[in-house]
Design a protein around this motif. Structure first.
Motif, mmCIF file in Angstrom:
data_model
loop_
_atom_site.group_PDB
_atom_site.id
_atom_site.type_symbol
_atom_site.label_atom_id
_atom_site.label_comp_id
_atom_site.label_asym_id
_atom_site.label_seq_id
_atom_site.Cartn_x
_atom_site.Cartn_y
_atom_site.Cartn_z
ATOM 1 N N VAL A 79 0.858 -1.187 0.000
ATOM 2 C CA VAL A 79 0.000 0.000 0.000
ATOM 3 C C VAL A 79 0.892 1.234 0.000
ATOM 4 O O VAL A 79 1.828 1.327 0.803
ATOM 5 C CB VAL A 79 -0.922 0.033 1.239
ATOM 6 N N SER A 80 0.605 2.173 -0.874
ATOM 7 C CA SER A 80 1.374 3.418 -0.883
ATOM 8 C C SER A 80 1.248 4.118 0.469
ATOM 9 O O SER A 80 0.164 4.196 1.036
ATOM 10 C CB SER A 80 0.875 4.342 -1.991
ATOM 11 N N GLY A 81 2.371 4.602 0.968
ATOM 12 C CA GLY A 81 2.382 5.282 2.259
ATOM 13 C C GLY A 81 2.616 4.376 3.442
ATOM 14 O O GLY A 81 2.724 4.851 4.579
ATOM 15 N N ALA A 82 2.694 3.064 3.222
ATOM 16 C CA ALA A 82 2.853 2.129 4.331
ATOM 17 C C ALA A 82 4.187 2.329 5.038
ATOM 18 O O ALA A 82 5.186 2.721 4.434
ATOM 19 C CB ALA A 82 2.751 0.690 3.835
ATOM 20 N N ARG A 83 4.172 2.064 6.338
ATOM 21 C CA ARG A 83 5.382 2.038 7.152
ATOM 22 C C ARG A 83 5.538 0.630 7.718
ATOM 23 O O ARG A 83 4.681 -0.226 7.523
ATOM 24 C CB ARG A 83 5.297 3.075 8.261
ATOM 25 N N ALA A 84 6.626 0.429 8.432
ATOM 26 C CA ALA A 84 6.895 -0.917 8.952
ATOM 27 C C ALA A 84 5.750 -1.427 9.810
ATOM 28 O O ALA A 84 5.335 -2.586 9.690
ATOM 29 C CB ALA A 84 8.200 -0.914 9.748
ATOM 30 N N HIS A 85 5.198 -0.569 10.652
ATOM 31 C CA HIS A 85 4.150 -1.051 11.550
ATOM 32 C C HIS A 85 2.839 -1.288 10.817
ATOM 33 O O HIS A 85 2.063 -2.154 11.209
ATOM 34 C CB HIS A 85 3.938 -0.081 12.725
ATOM 35 N N THR A 86 2.579 -0.554 9.725
ATOM 36 C CA THR A 86 1.340 -0.808 8.995
ATOM 37 C C THR A 86 1.450 -2.085 8.158
ATOM 38 O O THR A 86 0.440 -2.753 7.913
ATOM 39 C CB THR A 86 0.950 0.388 8.104
ATOM 40 N N VAL A 87 2.648 -2.421 7.711
ATOM 41 C CA VAL A 87 2.830 -3.717 7.053
ATOM 42 C C VAL A 87 2.472 -4.833 8.021
ATOM 43 O O VAL A 87 1.755 -5.781 7.677
ATOM 44 C CB VAL A 87 4.279 -3.880 6.552
ATOM 45 N N MET A 88 2.966 -4.711 9.251
ATOM 46 C CA MET A 88 2.709 -5.752 10.239
ATOM 47 C C MET A 88 1.239 -5.785 10.656
ATOM 48 O O MET A 88 0.631 -6.855 10.749
ATOM 49 C CB MET A 88 3.583 -5.532 11.472
ATOM 50 N N ASP A 89 0.646 -4.615 10.879
ATOM 51 C CA ASP A 89 -0.706 -4.561 11.426
ATOM 52 C C ASP A 89 -1.799 -4.756 10.383
ATOM 53 O O ASP A 89 -2.901 -5.201 10.729
ATOM 54 C CB ASP A 89 -0.927 -3.213 12.128
ATOM 55 N N GLU A 90 -1.526 -4.438 9.120
ATOM 56 C CA GLU A 90 -2.570 -4.484 8.102
ATOM 57 C C GLU A 90 -2.298 -5.489 6.984
ATOM 58 O O GLU A 90 -3.192 -6.233 6.574
ATOM 59 C CB GLU A 90 -2.772 -3.086 7.510
ATOM 60 N N GLN A 91 -1.059 -5.509 6.471
ATOM 61 C CA GLN A 91 -0.783 -6.382 5.332
ATOM 62 C C GLN A 91 -0.560 -7.831 5.743
ATOM 63 O O GLN A 91 -1.035 -8.751 5.068
ATOM 64 C CB GLN A 91 0.425 -5.844 4.555
ATOM 65 N N LEU A 92 0.159 -8.045 6.820
ATOM 66 C CA LEU A 92 0.371 -9.427 7.261
ATOM 67 C C LEU A 92 -0.933 -10.153 7.587
ATOM 68 O O LEU A 92 -1.099 -11.321 7.195
ATOM 69 C CB LEU A 92 1.320 -9.459 8.453
ATOM 70 N N PRO A 93 -1.885 -9.523 8.292
ATOM 71 C CA PRO A 93 -3.159 -10.227 8.512
ATOM 72 C C PRO A 93 -3.854 -10.623 7.208
ATOM 73 O O PRO A 93 -4.476 -11.689 7.138
ATOM 74 C CB PRO A 93 -3.987 -9.202 9.306
ATOM 75 N N ARG A 94 -3.737 -9.787 6.178
ATOM 76 C CA ARG A 94 -4.320 -10.142 4.883
ATOM 77 C C ARG A 94 -3.604 -11.349 4.283
ATOM 78 O O ARG A 94 -4.237 -12.219 3.677
ATOM 79 C CB ARG A 94 -4.228 -8.955 3.918
ATOM 80 N N LEU A 95 -2.299 -11.415 4.468
ATOM 81 C CA LEU A 95 -1.545 -12.555 3.959
ATOM 82 C C LEU A 95 -1.969 -13.845 4.651
ATOM 83 O O LEU A 95 -2.130 -14.885 4.008
ATOM 84 C CB LEU A 95 -0.050 -12.310 4.153
ATOM 85 N N TRP A 96 -2.169 -13.771 5.967
ATOM 86 C CA TRP A 96 -2.588 -14.964 6.710
ATOM 87 C C TRP A 96 -3.970 -15.439 6.267
ATOM 88 O O TRP A 96 -4.286 -16.623 6.375
ATOM 89 C CB TRP A 96 -2.607 -14.689 8.215
ATOM 90 N N ARG A 97 -4.798 -14.522 5.780
ATOM 91 C CA ARG A 97 -6.165 -14.887 5.401
ATOM 92 C C ARG A 97 -6.292 -15.375 3.959
ATOM 93 O O ARG A 97 -7.402 -15.656 3.502
ATOM 94 C CB ARG A 97 -7.103 -13.685 5.599
ATOM 95 N N VAL A 98 -5.200 -15.469 3.235
ATOM 96 C CA VAL A 98 -5.263 -15.824 1.819
ATOM 97 C C VAL A 98 -5.914 -17.187 1.611
ATOM 98 O O VAL A 98 -6.652 -17.395 0.653
ATOM 99 C CB VAL A 98 -3.841 -15.789 1.201
ATOM 100 N N GLY A 99 -5.635 -18.120 2.482
ATOM 101 C CA GLY A 99 -6.240 -19.440 2.349
ATOM 102 C C GLY A 99 -5.538 -20.331 1.346
ATOM 103 O O GLY A 99 -6.060 -21.390 0.974
ATOM 104 N N GLN A 100 -4.350 -19.910 0.901
ATOM 105 C CA GLN A 100 -3.543 -20.708 -0.002
ATOM 106 C C GLN A 100 -2.110 -20.703 0.499
ATOM 107 O O GLN A 100 -1.675 -19.733 1.116
ATOM 108 C CB GLN A 100 -3.569 -20.137 -1.426
ATOM 109 N N PRO A 101 -1.336 -21.757 0.216
ATOM 110 C CA PRO A 101 0.079 -21.736 0.589
ATOM 111 C C PRO A 101 0.815 -20.634 -0.165
ATOM 112 O O PRO A 101 0.594 -20.439 -1.362
ATOM 113 C CB PRO A 101 0.584 -23.126 0.172
ATOM 114 N N VAL A 102 1.653 -19.917 0.535
ATOM 115 C CA VAL A 102 2.490 -18.890 -0.078
ATOM 116 C C VAL A 102 3.906 -19.457 -0.148
ATOM 117 O O VAL A 102 4.476 -19.853 0.860
ATOM 118 C CB VAL A 102 2.465 -17.584 0.738
ATOM 119 N N ASP A 103 4.467 -19.501 -1.344
ATOM 120 C CA ASP A 103 5.762 -20.150 -1.530
ATOM 121 C C ASP A 103 6.924 -19.223 -1.211
ATOM 122 O O ASP A 103 7.971 -19.673 -0.744
ATOM 123 C CB ASP A 103 5.879 -20.651 -2.974
ATOM 124 N N LEU A 104 6.750 -17.933 -1.478
ATOM 125 C CA LEU A 104 7.825 -16.968 -1.263
ATOM 126 C C LEU A 104 7.214 -15.653 -0.813
ATOM 127 O O LEU A 104 6.264 -15.163 -1.429
ATOM 128 C CB LEU A 104 8.609 -16.761 -2.565
#
Length: 218
Positions: A79-104
């Protein structure tokens, strides 16, 4: 063109590039092939490049497919404007919810943390982020996580704090480090977008050199 005029141009890219990546993400999740998950800020969105897919993520995607000889899917959660803490608080939860294996997983963030942040805040945010990123083998035995250092051209003191943490705490957790700082030095001419902050397509190519050199060191 003045940097202010350049900022207006790159700011105008934010919404269209976000929409294009959102559409590409939907196609990726409906497709087949190994999945690359991207965490980051406007650089991962490709801001400063002629198209969103000429930033480091798009270039990495194409070069990875050429080297590996098969199709990769990209899920770009940046996301444009993201900082380290917003990656952790917003983007990582979205990654966990993908429901598919992430290879990299590739995480490249921090440019926005260099401004209006104290050195203590930088230290705290990057410590939290590095402890939260997926460890190797999270989804399956071959899953990997790459985290980048900050590129050159930013404040050395704050960037040094973040980069030291990436280089020490990252490997302690099994994260692999792509050293942007080592591959993005001067000469700067011809590597920046009109705003003189974001790289252009050529500048992003140097990011890809570092990231791809970590993913496929041969």
């Amino acid at each position: 063109m003045t940097p202010w005029e350049g900022m207006r141009l790159t700011s105008a890219q934010v919404d269209p590039y976000r929409h294009e990546w959102e559409a590409a993400n939907r196609r990726a999740l409906d497709g087949e092939g190994p999945l690359l998950g991207v965490l980051g800020d406007s650089a991962a969105q490709g801001i400063g490049a002629p198209t969103p897919f000429e930033g480091w993520v798009g270039q990495l995607h194409r070069r990875l497919e050429v080297i590996d000889g098969h199709r990769w899917r990209v899920l770009n959660l940046s996301v444009s404007g993201a900082r380290a803490h917003t990656v952790m608080d917003e983007q990582l939860p979205r990654l966990w919810r993908v429901g598919q294996p992430v290879d990299l997983v590739v995480c490249a963030v921090g440019g926005n943390d260099m401004y209006r942040s104290t050195r203590r805040q930088v230290h705290e945010r990057f410590t939290r982020l590095l402890r939260a990123l997926p460890a190797p083998g999270t989804w399956h035995g071959d899953q990997r996580t790459i985290v980048t250092t900050l590129p050159q051209g930013l404040g050395r003191r704050r960037a040094g704090i973040a980069n030291d943490l990436v280089r020490t705490l990252g490997p302690q957790r099994g994260l692999e480090v792509a050293d942007l700082w080592a591959t993005t030095g001067p000469p700067w001419r011809g590597k920046y977008a009109e705003d003189m902050f974001h790289p252009n397509a050529l500048g992003y190519g140097h990011w890809v050199d570092a990231i791809l050199g970590t993913i496929r060191p041969d």
